[in-house]
Design an enzyme around this catalytic site. Structure first.
Site, PDB file in Angstrom:
ATOM      1  N   THR A  90     -69.286   4.647 -28.557  1.00  0.00           N
ATOM      2  CA  THR A  90     -70.377   5.062 -27.690  1.00  0.00           C
ATOM      3  C   THR A  90     -70.193   4.591 -26.260  1.00  0.00           C
ATOM      4  O   THR A  90     -69.651   3.511 -26.009  1.00  0.00           O
ATOM      5  CB  THR A  90     -71.729   4.560 -28.232  1.00  0.00           C
ATOM      6  OG1 THR A  90     -72.771   4.950 -27.321  1.00  0.00           O
ATOM      7  CG2 THR A  90     -71.749   3.052 -28.391  1.00  0.00           C
ATOM      8  N   THR A 134     -58.771 -15.372 -10.255  1.00  0.00           N
ATOM      9  CA  THR A 134     -59.515 -15.902  -9.113  1.00  0.00           C
ATOM     10  C   THR A 134     -59.692 -17.409  -9.170  1.00  0.00           C
ATOM     11  O   THR A 134     -59.657 -18.082  -8.134  1.00  0.00           O
ATOM     12  CB  THR A 134     -60.893 -15.219  -9.030  1.00  0.00           C
ATOM     13  OG1 THR A 134     -60.703 -13.813  -8.851  1.00  0.00           O
ATOM     14  CG2 THR A 134     -61.721 -15.762  -7.881  1.00  0.00           C
ATOM     15  N   SER A 148     -55.169 -10.297 -12.865  1.00  0.00           N
ATOM     16  CA  SER A 148     -55.419  -9.704 -14.181  1.00  0.00           C
ATOM     17  C   SER A 148     -55.354  -8.183 -14.162  1.00  0.00           C
ATOM     18  O   SER A 148     -55.194  -7.560 -15.216  1.00  0.00           O
ATOM     19  CB  SER A 148     -56.768 -10.165 -14.740  1.00  0.00           C
ATOM     20  OG  SER A 148     -57.841  -9.594 -14.033  1.00  0.00           O
TER      21      SER A 148
END
Length: 340
Positions: free
Chosen positions: A272, A12, A58
């Site tokens: 986690t 961007t 990206s």
């Protein structure tokens, strides 16, 4: 005078508005920077701009492009005081982690940055992110890959994107920042990794496209889907567990699927789902059951670091036993250990 290399991969920051939305525009960044008078003032360094062709959103980032970035830095490592890599935000944390593993022997700052709004917009975060990254890369001894966004410089392999809209789009949930940026720049040297002593030199260790995946546990998940996923050619998987390493261990089919995969040679790393904290698999019986089934605790690694680390280890031609041993060990500061 200090001199850095600015590598524009896309994203961007260097896009311009089109009828279909923001798009990469070759040469646009150079023209914008040429009109930024402050780039010629102290403490701004001299710089060379290396712009990729084609520029990459990206979302389309690949290990092949990681290799190109790493090779370009290796080729120019001693010619510049530091490097700024301009990158889209969607996969910036993956690229920062990947470069941390790939750039062995790095002795210069490599600072990834980008923006939520392009440089050409009246309101934007691109201008300050770009200038701050350039100052950090030129004037400070930071011999590792960092991710600069807003008012923080984070360790690249500890970073994760936490907002799609805020200017403070990134965080490092389980490791303190390398620097903070305000009216002055404060470097936290105790949080930096030490550069390898001479005669160490930069060497690129490649990451190849590898058959790895991530699977998020959730209530009511289909074990059949997990069974199908845990088949060849898959080599390794990040299991995103509940809490500090728990799973539905009353479901015998689930445990059997995990056990069978590990016995067949698959590497299964647990991380986690929580943003803060770590996976230990030792606090509850459900976590212990996963360990007994062969799941390796990923402790406080981000998902981005875990995935790129697994790709990295498989790309180094280690044996399965070596990968299982190394994936839970600290390599480049991606995981907290007593020796960090």
């Amino acid at each position: 005078m200090k001199k850095i290399c600015v590598i524009n991969t896309g994203g961007t920051l260097s896009m311009r508005q089109s009828e279909s939305g923001y798009r990469p525009s070759p040469g646009y960044l150079a023209s914008q920077m040429a009109n930024m008078d402050e780039l010629s003032q102290s403490p701004m360094p001299e710089f060379d701009l290396l712009e990729y062709e084609p520029l990459v959103d990206s979302s389309n980032m690949t290990p092949h492009i990681w290799r190109k970035i790493a090779n370009d830095i290796e080729e120019r490592h001693t010619a510049y005081d530091g490097f700024v890599v301009l990158h889209g935000t969607d996969t910036m944390a993956y690229s920062a982690a990947a470069l941390a593993f790939m750039l062995d022997g790095l002795s210069r700052p490599v600072i990834l940055t980008g923006a939520q709004l392009p440089l050409g917009q009246i309101r934007n975060d691109a201008r300050e992110n770009l200038k701050t990254a350039m100052v950090l890369a030129a004037n400070y001894q930071i011999p590792e890959v960092g991710l600069l966004f807003g008012d923080h410089l984070f360790r690249g392999c500890r970073s994760t994107k936490v907002s799609a809209t805020r200017f403070d789009a990134f965080d490092s949930p389980n490791y303190p920042p390398l620097a903070t940026v305000g009216t002055s720049i404060e470097i936290f040297e105790e949080n930096l990794r030490l550069a390898k002593p001479p005669p160490a030199r930069l060497q690129v260790k490649p990451i190849e496209t590898t058959e790895v995946a991530a699977f998020r546990l959730f209530p009511g998940m289909s074990i059949d889907i997990l069974h199908h996923l845990l088949q060849r050619p898959l080599k390794g998987i990040i299991l995103e567990t509940f809490g500090d390493g728990n799973g539905p261990t009353e479901n015998r089919e689930f445990l059997d699927a995990i056990s069978s995969a590990t016995e067949a040679g698959m590497v299964i790393l647990g991380c986690t789902q929580c943003l803060h904290g770590e996976m230990t698999q030792g606090s509850y019986a459900t976590g212990t059951a996963l360990t007994e089934a062969g799941v390796i605790p990923g402790r406080d690694m981000t998902i981005e670091a875990a995935l790129t680390k697994m790709q990295f280890l498989f790309s180094q031609n280690f044996s399965i036993n070596q990968i299982r041993e190394k994936i839970g060990q600290n390599i480049v500061g991606e995981i907290s250990t007593i020796t960090d």
